[in-house]
Write a protein that holds these residues in place. Sequence first.
Motif, PDB file in Angstrom:
ATOM      1  N   GLY A  17       0.807  -1.223   0.000  1.00  0.00           N
ATOM      2  CA  GLY A  17       0.000   0.000   0.000  1.00  0.00           C
ATOM      3  C   GLY A  17       0.834   1.264   0.000  1.00  0.00           C
ATOM      4  O   GLY A  17       1.641   1.481   0.892  1.00  0.00           O
ATOM      5  N   LYS A 203       0.614  -4.851  -7.894  1.00  0.00           N
ATOM      6  CA  LYS A 203      -0.357  -5.359  -6.926  1.00  0.00           C
ATOM      7  C   LYS A 203       0.195  -6.587  -6.208  1.00  0.00           C
ATOM      8  O   LYS A 203       0.764  -7.474  -6.854  1.00  0.00           O
ATOM      9  CB  LYS A 203      -1.654  -5.706  -7.664  1.00  0.00           C
ATOM     10  CG  LYS A 203      -2.726  -6.222  -6.758  1.00  0.00           C
ATOM     11  CD  LYS A 203      -4.030  -6.414  -7.491  1.00  0.00           C
ATOM     12  CE  LYS A 203      -5.040  -6.967  -6.475  1.00  0.00           C
ATOM     13  NZ  LYS A 203      -6.382  -6.884  -6.906  1.00  0.00           N
ATOM     14  N   GLY A 236      -3.111  -1.398   3.509  1.00  0.00           N
ATOM     15  CA  GLY A 236      -3.997  -1.379   2.343  1.00  0.00           C
ATOM     16  C   GLY A 236      -5.156  -0.405   2.449  1.00  0.00           C
ATOM     17  O   GLY A 236      -6.015  -0.383   1.567  1.00  0.00           O
ATOM     18  N   TRP A 239      -8.690  -1.360   1.679  1.00  0.00           N
ATOM     19  CA  TRP A 239      -8.591  -2.773   1.288  1.00  0.00           C
ATOM     20  C   TRP A 239      -7.946  -3.604   2.404  1.00  0.00           C
ATOM     21  O   TRP A 239      -7.638  -4.761   2.201  1.00  0.00           O
ATOM     22  CB  TRP A 239      -7.751  -2.929   0.013  1.00  0.00           C
ATOM     23  CG  TRP A 239      -8.386  -2.409  -1.230  1.00  0.00           C
ATOM     24  CD1 TRP A 239      -9.127  -3.123  -2.127  1.00  0.00           C
ATOM     25  CD2 TRP A 239      -8.340  -1.074  -1.748  1.00  0.00           C
ATOM     26  NE1 TRP A 239      -9.531  -2.314  -3.158  1.00  0.00           N
ATOM     27  CE2 TRP A 239      -9.067  -1.053  -2.949  1.00  0.00           C
ATOM     28  CE3 TRP A 239      -7.753   0.122  -1.302  1.00  0.00           C
ATOM     29  CZ2 TRP A 239      -9.222   0.105  -3.714  1.00  0.00           C
ATOM     30  CZ3 TRP A 239      -7.915   1.264  -2.065  1.00  0.00           C
ATOM     31  CH2 TRP A 239      -8.643   1.260  -3.251  1.00  0.00           C
ATOM     32  N   HIS A 263     -16.331  15.773  -1.502  1.00  0.00           N
ATOM     33  CA  HIS A 263     -16.091  17.219  -1.521  1.00  0.00           C
ATOM     34  C   HIS A 263     -16.547  17.788  -2.854  1.00  0.00           C
ATOM     35  O   HIS A 263     -16.488  17.105  -3.876  1.00  0.00           O
ATOM     36  CB  HIS A 263     -14.590  17.527  -1.382  1.00  0.00           C
ATOM     37  CG  HIS A 263     -14.027  17.191  -0.035  1.00  0.00           C
ATOM     38  ND1 HIS A 263     -13.664  15.926   0.321  1.00  0.00           N
ATOM     39  CD2 HIS A 263     -13.758  17.979   1.035  1.00  0.00           C
ATOM     40  CE1 HIS A 263     -13.203  15.937   1.560  1.00  0.00           C
ATOM     41  NE2 HIS A 263     -13.248  17.171   2.021  1.00  0.00           N
ATOM     42  N   GLY A 345     -13.681  10.025  -1.307  1.00  0.00           N
ATOM     43  CA  GLY A 345     -12.764   8.992  -0.808  1.00  0.00           C
ATOM     44  C   GLY A 345     -13.461   8.168   0.257  1.00  0.00           C
ATOM     45  O   GLY A 345     -14.526   8.537   0.755  1.00  0.00           O
ATOM     46  N   GLY A 382      -6.592   5.669  10.998  1.00  0.00           N
ATOM     47  CA  GLY A 382      -5.485   6.629  10.984  1.00  0.00           C
ATOM     48  C   GLY A 382      -5.846   7.842  10.165  1.00  0.00           C
ATOM     49  O   GLY A 382      -6.630   7.750   9.226  1.00  0.00           O
TER      50      GLY A 382
HETATM   51  C1  LIG Z   1     -13.308  12.476   2.947  1.00  0.00           C
HETATM   52  C2  LIG Z   1     -12.115  12.311   3.831  1.00  0.00           C
HETATM   53  C3  LIG Z   1     -11.579  13.420   4.474  1.00  0.00           C
HETATM   54  C4  LIG Z   1     -10.457  13.272   5.288  1.00  0.00           C
HETATM   55  N1  LIG Z   1      -9.905  14.380   5.826  1.00  0.00           N
HETATM   56  C5  LIG Z   1      -8.801  14.282   6.589  1.00  0.00           C
HETATM   57  C6  LIG Z   1      -8.175  15.449   7.075  1.00  0.00           C
HETATM   58  O1  LIG Z   1      -8.565  16.574   6.759  1.00  0.00           O
HETATM   59  N2  LIG Z   1      -7.090  15.299   7.872  1.00  0.00           N
HETATM   60  C7  LIG Z   1      -6.611  14.080   8.212  1.00  0.00           C
HETATM   61  O2  LIG Z   1      -5.660  14.047   8.981  1.00  0.00           O
HETATM   62  N3  LIG Z   1      -7.147  12.937   7.723  1.00  0.00           N
HETATM   63  C8  LIG Z   1      -8.236  13.015   6.913  1.00  0.00           C
HETATM   64  N4  LIG Z   1      -8.801  11.889   6.386  1.00  0.00           N
HETATM   65  C9  LIG Z   1      -8.240  10.572   6.722  1.00  0.00           C
HETATM   66  C10 LIG Z   1      -7.082  10.184   5.814  1.00  0.00           C
HETATM   67  O3  LIG Z   1      -7.257  10.649   4.504  1.00  0.00           O
HETATM   68  C11 LIG Z   1      -6.895   8.677   5.784  1.00  0.00           C
HETATM   69  O4  LIG Z   1      -6.994   8.139   7.052  1.00  0.00           O
HETATM   70  C12 LIG Z   1      -5.571   8.262   5.182  1.00  0.00           C
HETATM   71  O5  LIG Z   1      -5.387   8.873   3.932  1.00  0.00           O
HETATM   72  C13 LIG Z   1      -5.491   6.758   5.052  1.00  0.00           C
HETATM   73  O6  LIG Z   1      -4.270   6.439   4.428  1.00  0.00           O
HETATM   74  P1  LIG Z   1      -3.865   4.933   4.128  1.00  0.00           P
HETATM   75  O7  LIG Z   1      -2.456   4.947   3.676  1.00  0.00           O
HETATM   76  O8  LIG Z   1      -4.186   4.086   5.309  1.00  0.00           O
HETATM   77  O9  LIG Z   1      -4.884   4.479   2.988  1.00  0.00           O
HETATM   78  P2  LIG Z   1      -4.867   4.784   1.413  1.00  0.00           P
HETATM   79  O10 LIG Z   1      -4.432   6.137   1.098  1.00  0.00           O
HETATM   80  O11 LIG Z   1      -6.188   4.366   0.877  1.00  0.00           O
HETATM   81  O12 LIG Z   1      -3.730   3.810   0.867  1.00  0.00           O
HETATM   82  C14 LIG Z   1      -3.896   2.414   0.778  1.00  0.00           C
HETATM   83  C15 LIG Z   1      -3.252   1.972  -0.520  1.00  0.00           C
HETATM   84  O13 LIG Z   1      -3.118   0.561  -0.529  1.00  0.00           O
HETATM   85  C16 LIG Z   1      -3.169   0.161  -1.892  1.00  0.00           C
HETATM   86  N5  LIG Z   1      -3.448  -1.284  -1.935  1.00  0.00           N
HETATM   87  C17 LIG Z   1      -4.534  -1.934  -1.455  1.00  0.00           C
HETATM   88  N6  LIG Z   1      -4.422  -3.257  -1.704  1.00  0.00           N
HETATM   89  C18 LIG Z   1      -3.235  -3.447  -2.349  1.00  0.00           C
HETATM   90  C19 LIG Z   1      -2.565  -4.606  -2.881  1.00  0.00           C
HETATM   91  N7  LIG Z   1      -3.099  -5.838  -2.801  1.00  0.00           N
HETATM   92  N8  LIG Z   1      -1.354  -4.414  -3.470  1.00  0.00           N
HETATM   93  C20 LIG Z   1      -0.795  -3.175  -3.572  1.00  0.00           C
HETATM   94  N9  LIG Z   1      -1.418  -2.055  -3.098  1.00  0.00           N
HETATM   95  C21 LIG Z   1      -2.601  -2.199  -2.499  1.00  0.00           C
HETATM   96  C22 LIG Z   1      -4.297   1.017  -2.456  1.00  0.00           C
HETATM   97  O14 LIG Z   1      -4.235   1.115  -3.863  1.00  0.00           O
HETATM   98  C23 LIG Z   1      -4.078   2.342  -1.745  1.00  0.00           C
HETATM   99  O15 LIG Z   1      -3.365   3.286  -2.539  1.00  0.00           O
HETATM  100  C24 LIG Z   1      -9.900  11.990   5.522  1.00  0.00           C
HETATM  101  C25 LIG Z   1     -10.442  10.883   4.866  1.00  0.00           C
HETATM  102  C26 LIG Z   1     -11.519  11.039   4.000  1.00  0.00           C
HETATM  103  C27 LIG Z   1     -12.057   9.862   3.251  1.00  0.00           C
END
Ligand SMILES: Cc1cc2nc3c(=O)[nH]c(=O)nc-3n(C[C@H](O)[C@H](O)[C@H](O)COP(=O)(O)OP(=O)(O)OC[C@H]3O[C@@H](n4cnc5c(N)ncnc54)[C@H](O)[C@@H]3O)c2cc1C
Length: 536
Positions: A17, A203, A236, A239, A263, A345, A382
């Motif tokens: 991810g 992936k 992920g 996911w 948004h 998102g 997170g």
């Molecule tokens: C509408 C909205 C507003 C928000 N506003 C804020 C804010 O203002 N301030 C704040 O601090 N937080 C905010 N958040 C929270 C924050 O955006 C998220 O918690 C954070 O971006 C999550 O990051 P992540 O790396 O866990 O997930 P993601 O960014 O979703 O990354 C996970 C990645 O894993 C990859 N992946 C999945 N499965 C596989 C696989 N099998 N092989 C390879 N890759 C894979 C996916 O393609 C994806 O890119 C907001 C969230 C949302 C939805």
Amino acid sequence: MLSDHQHQNPVDIFVIGGGVNGCGIARDAAGRGLNVALAEQGDLAQATSSASTKLFHGGLRYLEYFEFRLVREALKEREVLLSAMPHISWPMRFVLPYHRDMRFESETPTSKLLSFVMPWMKGRRPAWLIRMGLFMYDHLGKRKLLPGTSTLDLTQDPAGKPLNPKFHKAYEYSDGWVQDARLVVLNARDAEARGAKIMVRTKVVSAAREGDLWHIVTEGPHGHADHYAKALVNAGGPWVDQVLRGTIGIDSREGIRLVRGSHIVTRKLFDHDKCYFFQGEDGRIIFAIPYEQDFTLIGTTDQDHKGPPSQAECTPEEQDYLCAFASKYFAKPVTRDDIVWTYSGVRPLYDDGASSATAATRDYVLSLNDAGGAPVLNVFGGKITTYRRLSEHALEKLAPFFPGLKEAWTAGVSLPGGAFKPQETTQVTADLARDYPFLGAAWTQRMMRHYGLDAREILGAAKSAADLGRDFGATLSEAEVIWLMDKEWARSAEDVIWRRTKLGLRLSAEQVATLESFMRHRLSDGAETTRRDMTS
Ligand SMILES: Cc1cc2nc3c(=O)[nH]c(=O)nc-3n(C[C@H](O)[C@H](O)[C@H](O)COP(=O)(O)OP(=O)(O)OC[C@H]3O[C@@H](n4cnc5c(N)ncnc54)[C@H](O)[C@@H]3O)c2cc1C
């Protein structure tokens, strides 16, 4: 049985991810001397990490849920982050207009308490309670850079001008802004600079324990590949449980709740650089934020999401909801005709059994599974704001498997392009404008807020726009596109216009098609980017 050759070079940590959490963990681990690989199935930040409201914030509204640990950690973290990346993040003032009809969401612990001790309030948020919340917000985390709360007379202050004249009073407090997708790519760049291998469009299709190692199979631009790792991190995002149960095949009860947030972006609705924090009669809140110089960003919604995470979009109902919500505050109604772009998102929230999407915890949970030998760490939830602390905690959890692991190091270490103090931003911007006078004010600011000191590497010895090669429109030059392809893993026009930059707001379909064809040709010509893929 594995051959000796296959076991020869396992990496220490393999991260699944390339969102903010995966890239943050990869950077932290690489900086501690671990050998790291990261696979992202699409583009870096292609999912939740480019679809946020883009705030480094404590989360004022989470105080109503008594989420003190989360709010304190996030508040303290704001200034650590603002200092480490003064180019892609900056302080913002938030104006919270007050009106007596504002209400709590009925199920917050605060609203339940208030309806017990002050039933005559009938769910309204009294002014003293908001003031108390802001007092806690000012004092829970340490503040050096950010000014505290003040009260505004909206009949006199410029922030009152675009609002409905029924609003006379507002509170003003501080939080921070961050270019979320750029935060992710800068973490990936720093991780790579510290030795990590970053693979995009790759992936993870399966991962299984083999003795003390993980055997990971990926499907990338050049087909299947096998990797071996001592530890696996499942970052992920939306996911995470699919990866846990499907790709890794671990039977677990832990789950996530997918909560969609959408948004809308409109043409600029007001002329100052402060944001608005609007409270609705339904107990929810939305922000209206100055965006990319000429636009206003309004959001977000909170809706349980049923479909696949990749299919999140701002529905017509959500657009109407956001327009109606904002129209209660602005003097001139906001309509669908004002919308120039929408995005959506999916929040991957840890499933804590909360009954409403708004109430589900925004805190993160790191769960380690080492039942069958080699460990896997699963990341649930997170916020953008807590990604660095989450990464430190992730490394703490993995430390027992890496004896002698170096100490936490990321606090105070700047991201690429950000090696200057927040207080120096005006000077650094003025220096850039002086050395590249042909840019003009808006282009200079865009380069600063995307690349910081690295803008000079992109611009090089250019004396005029023509020296930067082809002009793709809206100040996007060939030199910039080549930088994004060679240094920041951009592979398609979409990566460039929606994640490395937000120039999609300004480029026409024809200009985007020209950019796409330029990038395709360059990739098929076997340029630097392709060579980097070949070694993955
Ligand atoms: C509408 C909205 C507003 C928000 N506003 C804020 C804010 O203002 N301030 C704040 O601090 N937080 C905010 N958040 C929270 C924050 O955006 C998220 O918690 C954070 O971006 C999550 O990051 P992540 O790396 O866990 O997930 P993601 O960014 O979703 O990354 C996970 C990645 O894993 C990859 N992946 C999945 N499965 C596989 C696989 N099998 N092989 C390879 N890759 C894979 C996916 O393609 C994806 O890119 C907001 C969230 C949302 C939805």
